[in-house]
Design an enzyme around this catalytic site. Structure first.
Site, short mmCIF file in Angstrom:
data_model
loop_
_atom_site.label_atom_id
_atom_site.label_comp_id
_atom_site.label_asym_id
_atom_site.label_seq_id
_atom_site.Cartn_x
_atom_site.Cartn_y
_atom_site.Cartn_z
N TYR A 133 73.17 50.37 58.49
CA TYR A 133 72.39 49.71 57.43
C TYR A 133 73.31 48.77 56.66
O TYR A 133 74.18 49.22 55.92
CB TYR A 133 71.77 50.77 56.54
CG TYR A 133 71.00 50.31 55.33
CD1 TYR A 133 70.55 49.00 55.18
CD2 TYR A 133 70.70 51.22 54.31
CE1 TYR A 133 69.83 48.61 54.06
CE2 TYR A 133 69.98 50.85 53.19
CZ TYR A 133 69.56 49.54 53.06
OH TYR A 133 68.85 49.16 51.94
N LYS A 161 69.72 48.32 60.63
CA LYS A 161 68.83 47.70 59.65
C LYS A 161 69.64 46.58 59.01
O LYS A 161 70.57 46.82 58.25
CB LYS A 161 68.40 48.73 58.60
CG LYS A 161 67.58 48.13 57.46
CD LYS A 161 67.29 49.18 56.39
CE LYS A 161 66.55 48.58 55.20
NZ LYS A 161 66.29 49.57 54.12
#
Length: 292
Positions: A133, A161
């Site tokens: 992320y 992400k």
């Protein structure tokens, strides 16, 4: 496979900041009924930074039990301490999560080599699918595409992400990884374009209040129907914008109260949405068709 609209779920609380299990169950049901493809629990939007380790585990266990295998449950387990991230990730696995979301370490600003070794160590320590992320606007540490590509070959690391909204960076990652590595957006306004480039979905704040629309958007984009996906995105743009009129998750929690899905509650140092933003959020909900 993890793909589509993945809601970055809020953690409901009462006025004293205690976890509100009744509202959490209601929100999970809301997403199951409205086409959300996966639930991300105890991430940034879930106020993971102010939950105790015990609460963190309890929320994951509750969501896993409520979902009952119908869609994947992804647990936020990142930390700026590698050993703490291992501990949280193991706890999430034990609690029944399908995968974990690990944010780039914040505040201590590791080098790219430090980032590589941090994520590699966690992946080797805990046998569960792990999603990187990258959100430098919050962490003050930016994981470069080259580091992501390098990590993409590490067993258990299945995707990223990418929340910068930088489509050129997303394309560089997509061009450098195998087709099995999942690249997801973490930026609602640009998610449709990332998916059309070859991404697999979006971990979304907007999906908290517009789950059906975000699911339809992601499905259209994954099918290559750019016209339909962009039309839905245009309708949702007021939400994409005004759900960030103050720090996430302050505005989206206010929106969910306005929708009758939870009670008013947030933990310090976050405070309730200032009055000057109330009408902005209500207007965005109306413009996007969430409220009439």
């Amino acid at each position: 496979m993890i793909a589509g609209s993945m809601v970055a779920l809020v953690t409901p609380m009462d006025a004293q900041g205690r976890l509100d299990w009744g509202s959490l169950g209601k929100l999970v049901d809301f997403h199951l009924e409205n086409g959300t493809h996966a639930i991300v629990a105890v991430g940034t939007t879930g106020e993971s930074a102010t939950l105790s380790v015990e609460e963190h585990i309890e929320v994951i266990e509750f969501v896993v039990k409520r979902v009952a295998g119908r869609i994947p449950v992804i647990a936020g387990t990142g930390a700026n301490s590698t050993s703490e991230a291992v501990h949280l990730t193991q706890n999430a696995k034990d609690a029944g999560a399908d995968a974990c979301l690990l944010v780039v370490p914040y505040y201590n600003k590791p080098t790219q080599e430090g980032l590589y070794l941090h994520f590699k160590h966690i992946a080797e320590a805990v046998d569960i699918p792990q999603i990187l992320y990258n959100v430098p606007g919050r962490t003050s540490c930016d994981m470069q595409a080259e580091t992501v590509i390098r990590l993409s070959t590490v067993p258990n690391i299945i995707g990223i992400k990418e929340a910068t909204g930088d489509l050129a960076r997303a394309k560089a990652i997509l061009d450098g990884v195998s087709k099995d590595f999942i690249v997801m957006s973490g930026d609602d306004p640009t998610a449709v374009e990332l998916i059309l480039l070859g991404g697999k979905g979006n971990i979304s704040v907007t999906a908290n209040v517009a789950p059906r629309e975000m699911a339809d958007l992601c499905e259209a984009a994954l099918e290559g129907n750019a016209e339909k996906a962009r039309a839905i995105n245009e309708k949702l743009m007021p939400l994409h914008k005004d759900l960030f009129c103050e720090a996430n998750p302050i505005p989206v929690k206010y929106a969910l109260v306005e929708m009758g899905l939870m009670q008013k509650g947030i933990r310090l140092p976050l405070t309730w949405l200032s009055e000057g933003c109330h009408e902005k959020v209500r207007t965005a909900l109306r413009q996007s068709g969430v409220l009439v």
